[in-house]
Scaffold this motif. Sequence first.
Motif, mmCIF file in Angstrom:
data_model
loop_
_atom_site.group_PDB
_atom_site.id
_atom_site.type_symbol
_atom_site.label_atom_id
_atom_site.label_comp_id
_atom_site.label_asym_id
_atom_site.label_seq_id
_atom_site.Cartn_x
_atom_site.Cartn_y
_atom_site.Cartn_z
ATOM 1 N N THR A 43 0.791 -1.236 0.000
ATOM 2 C CA THR A 43 0.000 0.000 0.000
ATOM 3 C C THR A 43 0.824 1.287 0.000
ATOM 4 N N GLY A 44 2.095 1.207 0.376
ATOM 5 C CA GLY A 44 2.902 2.414 0.518
ATOM 6 C C GLY A 44 2.641 3.144 1.825
ATOM 7 N N GLU A 45 1.807 2.551 2.690
ATOM 8 C CA GLU A 45 1.438 3.205 3.948
ATOM 9 C C GLU A 45 2.216 2.616 5.125
ATOM 10 N N VAL A 46 2.515 3.492 6.095
ATOM 11 C CA VAL A 46 3.189 3.084 7.325
ATOM 12 C C VAL A 46 2.487 3.725 8.524
ATOM 13 N N ASP A 47 2.734 3.182 9.684
ATOM 14 C CA ASP A 47 2.176 3.701 10.930
ATOM 15 C C ASP A 47 3.058 4.847 11.421
ATOM 16 N N LEU A 48 2.535 6.066 11.357
ATOM 17 C CA LEU A 48 3.284 7.244 11.792
ATOM 18 C C LEU A 48 2.789 7.796 13.126
ATOM 19 N N PRO A 81 20.336 2.564 -6.257
ATOM 20 C CA PRO A 81 19.010 2.883 -5.744
ATOM 21 C C PRO A 81 18.707 2.033 -4.515
ATOM 22 N N VAL A 82 17.878 2.584 -3.630
ATOM 23 C CA VAL A 82 17.607 1.938 -2.355
ATOM 24 C C VAL A 82 16.692 0.721 -2.528
ATOM 25 N N THR A 83 16.764 -0.178 -1.559
ATOM 26 C CA THR A 83 15.890 -1.349 -1.530
ATOM 27 C C THR A 83 14.503 -0.945 -1.042
ATOM 28 N N ASP A 84 13.536 -1.845 -1.216
ATOM 29 C CA ASP A 84 12.200 -1.600 -0.666
ATOM 30 C C ASP A 84 12.269 -1.393 0.838
ATOM 31 N N TYR A 85 13.143 -2.137 1.503
ATOM 32 C CA TYR A 85 13.232 -1.989 2.953
ATOM 33 C C TYR A 85 13.710 -0.589 3.329
ATOM 34 N N ARG A 87 13.310 2.127 1.590
ATOM 35 C CA ARG A 87 12.173 3.029 1.337
ATOM 36 C C ARG A 87 11.207 2.974 2.524
ATOM 37 N N TYR A 88 10.986 1.791 3.065
ATOM 38 C CA TYR A 88 10.127 1.592 4.240
ATOM 39 C C TYR A 88 10.707 2.328 5.445
ATOM 40 N N GLU A 89 11.989 2.132 5.708
ATOM 41 C CA GLU A 89 12.628 2.841 6.836
ATOM 42 C C GLU A 89 12.518 4.354 6.671
ATOM 43 N N HIS A 90 12.739 4.822 5.452
ATOM 44 C CA HIS A 90 12.659 6.254 5.189
ATOM 45 C C HIS A 90 11.252 6.766 5.480
ATOM 46 N N ALA A 91 10.250 5.997 5.099
ATOM 47 C CA ALA A 91 8.859 6.393 5.338
ATOM 48 C C ALA A 91 8.531 6.426 6.830
ATOM 49 N N HIS A 169 17.677 13.753 7.185
ATOM 50 C CA HIS A 169 16.493 13.046 6.685
ATOM 51 C C HIS A 169 15.600 13.941 5.825
ATOM 52 N N GLU A 170 15.383 15.150 6.266
ATOM 53 C CA GLU A 170 14.477 16.057 5.564
ATOM 54 C C GLU A 170 14.947 16.382 4.158
ATOM 55 N N GLN A 171 16.238 16.184 3.898
ATOM 56 C CA GLN A 171 16.813 16.508 2.582
ATOM 57 C C GLN A 171 17.090 15.274 1.724
ATOM 58 N N TYR A 172 16.970 14.091 2.312
ATOM 59 C CA TYR A 172 17.299 12.862 1.573
ATOM 60 C C TYR A 172 16.030 12.260 0.984
ATOM 61 N N THR A 173 16.048 12.040 -0.314
ATOM 62 C CA THR A 173 14.892 11.426 -0.958
ATOM 63 C C THR A 173 15.269 10.035 -1.455
ATOM 64 N N VAL A 174 14.270 9.168 -1.448
ATOM 65 C CA VAL A 174 14.494 7.797 -1.922
ATOM 66 C C VAL A 174 13.754 7.568 -3.223
#
Length: 174
Positions: A43-48, A81-85, A87-91, A169-174
């Motif tokens: 889903t691209g969603e995480v618990d924030l 390029p980053v792994t799915d994991y 991307r998950y950590e970044h989210a 973090h605020e400047q790093y994009t995945v």
Amino acid sequence: MSQNVPDFAELLGGAERTAVHLEMRDIYSVGNEVESFEQFKRTGEVDLDPDSAFWLGWTSIVREAVGRGVEMRRARIVSEPVTDYIRYEHALTPVNIAVGEKVRWLPRRLASDIALPGNDLWLIDDRSILFHWFTGAGDWAGHAFNEDPDVVKIVSTAFETVWERGIPHEQYTV
């Protein structure tokens, strides 16, 4: 390395000034994250919500440490390029920041000339290290505690170099 490995919450609870975390893997397969990671991939969603059951064990000890004046910094070295994991950590990272951690990302290509320790770790007050071991697939495999001043110096130097080069973090994009 010492055979007596303190509980992490106890180790962090004893921190007086600093707690820094160096992460160097592109995938982790830690049991309590499996369901959340699978949901993210679907889903691209995480618990924030830092107060949710998913986060509570972590956010409570971070808030307590930061509330006592402990500076908590987390540096992640990642392949691109980053792994799915990753991307998950970044989210998920906005929760780490919301409870007081500072987080930076360093593309692995920029770490080639840094002498890095062989494992992920926590360094507390530049005196105590908790190394974390993982299998090749990213499953938890154990840890070791170390207070050897020579090892602490190697770890501290490596972390500070990664931190200095890292992208907030605020400047790093995945």
